[in-house]
Design a protein around this motif. Sequence first.
Motif, PDB file in Angstrom:
ATOM      1  N   ARG A  52       0.851  -1.185   0.000  1.00 15.89           N
ATOM      2  CA  ARG A  52       0.000   0.000   0.000  1.00 15.89           C
ATOM      3  C   ARG A  52       0.890   1.240   0.000  1.00 15.89           C
ATOM      4  O   ARG A  52       2.073   1.177   0.382  1.00 15.89           O
ATOM      5  CB  ARG A  52      -0.912   0.012   1.230  1.00 15.89           C
ATOM      6  N   PRO A  53       0.354   2.401  -0.402  1.00 13.10           N
ATOM      7  CA  PRO A  53       1.149   3.630  -0.410  1.00 13.10           C
ATOM      8  C   PRO A  53       1.519   4.061   1.012  1.00 13.10           C
ATOM      9  O   PRO A  53       0.650   4.159   1.880  1.00 13.10           O
ATOM     10  CB  PRO A  53       0.219   4.656  -1.070  1.00 13.10           C
ATOM     11  N   ILE A  54       2.795   4.309   1.240  1.00 13.13           N
ATOM     12  CA  ILE A  54       3.292   4.841   2.508  1.00 13.13           C
ATOM     13  C   ILE A  54       4.328   5.908   2.188  1.00 13.13           C
ATOM     14  O   ILE A  54       4.693   6.121   1.023  1.00 13.13           O
ATOM     15  CB  ILE A  54       3.905   3.744   3.400  1.00 13.13           C
ATOM     16  N   SER A  55       4.820   6.584   3.216  1.00 14.98           N
ATOM     17  CA  SER A  55       5.746   7.708   3.003  1.00 14.98           C
ATOM     18  C   SER A  55       7.017   7.255   2.297  1.00 14.98           C
ATOM     19  O   SER A  55       7.513   7.924   1.379  1.00 14.98           O
ATOM     20  CB  SER A  55       6.086   8.349   4.348  1.00 14.98           C
ATOM     21  N   GLU A  56       7.573   6.127   2.714  1.00 14.26           N
ATOM     22  CA  GLU A  56       8.829   5.663   2.114  1.00 14.26           C
ATOM     23  C   GLU A  56       8.661   5.367   0.634  1.00 14.26           C
ATOM     24  O   GLU A  56       9.510   5.733  -0.191  1.00 14.26           O
ATOM     25  CB  GLU A  56       9.298   4.404   2.851  1.00 14.26           C
ATOM     26  N   ILE A  57       7.565   4.717   0.271  1.00 15.77           N
ATOM     27  CA  ILE A  57       7.329   4.417  -1.143  1.00 15.77           C
ATOM     28  C   ILE A  57       7.032   5.694  -1.920  1.00 15.77           C
ATOM     29  O   ILE A  57       7.408   5.829  -3.091  1.00 15.77           O
ATOM     30  CB  ILE A  57       6.174   3.406  -1.271  1.00 15.77           C
ATOM     31  N   TRP A 107      -1.308  17.468  -5.926  1.00 12.25           N
ATOM     32  CA  TRP A 107      -1.820  16.266  -5.278  1.00 12.25           C
ATOM     33  C   TRP A 107      -2.690  16.630  -4.090  1.00 12.25           C
ATOM     34  O   TRP A 107      -2.811  17.803  -3.727  1.00 12.25           O
ATOM     35  CB  TRP A 107      -0.687  15.302  -4.894  1.00 12.25           C
ATOM     36  N   ASP A 108      -3.318  15.609  -3.480  1.00  9.91           N
ATOM     37  CA  ASP A 108      -4.257  15.850  -2.395  1.00  9.91           C
ATOM     38  C   ASP A 108      -3.530  15.813  -1.052  1.00  9.91           C
ATOM     39  O   ASP A 108      -2.291  15.832  -0.995  1.00  9.91           O
ATOM     40  CB  ASP A 108      -5.402  14.834  -2.432  1.00  9.91           C
ATOM     41  N   ASN A 109      -4.311  15.736   0.035  1.00  5.54           N
ATOM     42  CA  ASN A 109      -3.752  15.806   1.382  1.00  5.54           C
ATOM     43  C   ASN A 109      -3.689  14.441   2.056  1.00  5.54           C
ATOM     44  O   ASN A 109      -3.966  14.311   3.249  1.00  5.54           O
ATOM     45  CB  ASN A 109      -4.587  16.763   2.243  1.00  5.54           C
ATOM     46  N   ALA A 110      -3.338  13.410   1.302  1.00  2.48           N
ATOM     47  CA  ALA A 110      -3.167  12.091   1.900  1.00  2.48           C
ATOM     48  C   ALA A 110      -2.048  12.140   2.953  1.00  2.48           C
ATOM     49  O   ALA A 110      -1.113  12.939   2.854  1.00  2.48           O
ATOM     50  CB  ALA A 110      -2.838  11.062   0.829  1.00  2.48           C
ATOM     51  N   SER A 111      -2.150  11.281   3.957  1.00 11.48           N
ATOM     52  CA  SER A 111      -1.170  11.302   5.049  1.00 11.48           C
ATOM     53  C   SER A 111       0.234  11.019   4.556  1.00 11.48           C
ATOM     54  O   SER A 111       1.211  11.567   5.087  1.00 11.48           O
ATOM     55  CB  SER A 111      -1.577  10.272   6.119  1.00 11.48           C
ATOM     56  N   TRP A 112       0.383  10.177   3.531  1.00 11.03           N
ATOM     57  CA  TRP A 112       1.718   9.872   3.003  1.00 11.03           C
ATOM     58  C   TRP A 112       2.225  10.959   2.056  1.00 11.03           C
ATOM     59  O   TRP A 112       3.329  10.873   1.568  1.00 11.03           O
ATOM     60  CB  TRP A 112       1.712   8.515   2.291  1.00 11.03           C
ATOM     61  N   ASN A 143       1.719  14.365   3.186  1.00 10.80           N
ATOM     62  CA  ASN A 143       2.026  15.432   4.137  1.00 10.80           C
ATOM     63  C   ASN A 143       2.931  14.986   5.278  1.00 10.80           C
ATOM     64  O   ASN A 143       3.158  15.754   6.211  1.00 10.80           O
ATOM     65  CB  ASN A 143       0.724  15.996   4.734  1.00 10.80           C
ATOM     66  N   SER A 144       3.426  13.785   5.241  1.00  9.38           N
ATOM     67  CA  SER A 144       4.256  13.282   6.343  1.00  9.38           C
ATOM     68  C   SER A 144       5.588  14.029   6.410  1.00  9.38           C
ATOM     69  O   SER A 144       6.051  14.630   5.431  1.00  9.38           O
ATOM     70  CB  SER A 144       4.511  11.785   6.164  1.00  9.38           C
ATOM     71  N   GLN A 202      10.523  16.318   4.167  1.00  7.20           N
ATOM     72  CA  GLN A 202      11.974  16.447   4.294  1.00  7.20           C
ATOM     73  C   GLN A 202      12.667  15.995   3.016  1.00  7.20           C
ATOM     74  O   GLN A 202      13.655  16.594   2.587  1.00  7.20           O
ATOM     75  CB  GLN A 202      12.465  15.618   5.489  1.00  7.20           C
ATOM     76  N   TRP A 203      12.138  14.937   2.390  1.00  5.31           N
ATOM     77  CA  TRP A 203      12.755  14.463   1.139  1.00  5.31           C
ATOM     78  C   TRP A 203      12.666  15.538   0.066  1.00  5.31           C
ATOM     79  O   TRP A 203      13.625  15.757  -0.681  1.00  5.31           O
ATOM     80  CB  TRP A 203      12.049  13.193   0.654  1.00  5.31           C
ATOM     81  N   ILE A 204      11.529  16.215  -0.022  1.00  4.06           N
ATOM     82  CA  ILE A 204      11.374  17.268  -1.042  1.00  4.06           C
ATOM     83  C   ILE A 204      12.315  18.435  -0.760  1.00  4.06           C
ATOM     84  O   ILE A 204      12.941  18.973  -1.684  1.00  4.06           O
ATOM     85  CB  ILE A 204       9.903  17.736  -1.079  1.00  4.06           C
TER      86      ILE A 204
END
Length: 347
Positions: free
Chosen positions: A230-235, A257-262, A264-265, A270-272
């Motif tokens: 499933r989609p998570i922050s790392e993926i 994109w929308d405001n999914a938790s993964w 806005n984490s 930080q990666w961006i």
Amino acid sequence: MEQGLRSRDGFKLRRSQILLASAQGQTPSQIARHVGCTAQTVRNVIRAFEDQGLGCLVAQSSRPKTTQSTFDEAGREQLRNLLRRSPRELGQPHSLWSLPMLAAVAQAQGMTDKRVSGVTMHHTLKAMGIEWKRAKAHITSPDPQYELKKRQRDRLIELAQQPGWGLGYLDEVWWSRFALPTLQAWSEVEALQLESRTANNADPDPKAIACYGVWFRALGQMLLRFVDQRPISEITCSFLAWLCHQVRQFQVFVLVWDNASWHNSKQVRQWIRDHNAQVKQSGQGVRLIICRLPVKSPWLNAIEPKWMHGKRAIIDPGRTLSAQELKTRICTYFDCPLLEPLAKQVS
């Protein structure tokens, strides 16, 4: 005719002028210059007077006297039987009929001599009692800053039109092997009836498959990457890194994109920041500008309709697709390669 010169009816007035001028010996060319029409129109009026007399001063209906249907009774029955079959049985890439697709298959099977228009198919089906069934729903966003965020989105979309900038709409979606989407199709019945399906415990494939997608509306192109779980922050970070490589021809890339938790984490934010800092320091790569949409406002993301159209196009109402077959149909529909799925790194 002299009374017609005082008529408020423009049709009667013009014809009276033409006929009286002709009675005075003027040629069609002379009359046409005086009245403001063509010489052929003058000849037509004179010929109508010879056939109908003063009745030609009254305008007749412009509708054709007779109409001929493209499909006769036998052709309509063939068309009805065609609608009861799946388009995939006839080599079509979709499971539901559309008017252009129906016209093409009707021509291929010899029902018509040439490809008819969608309007012709529409009138033919309507005359057969077959109508287009569509369900409508309306939603609104509860976000109190909806107007502000929408204006910010519109401003970034406008900025992305300049040279060296790109624009993409990102979202994740689940492709279910069992749930069927709301369908729209030509049907003789009141509404389409969808039967619910149940998963088989012996089936090794997952019930649904998740994937990331980016829609380039200006290019009409879709980029897809499936996900193992499933989609998570790392993926999400892995997908963004892959996406930056795909759009490396741009200097700046606006991502909606929308405001999914993964999305806005802290990890993704930080990666961006790290990625943009590295691009600024090295002078190489593409800088990302993130546009976050208002809460619960999918209509502002141009990729959302693509998901629904894709789900309606790839389903098979008659059977359950395997996971591999589902992925293949998705990639075929969006015309993109089937790549290795993204997975969480095992530490």
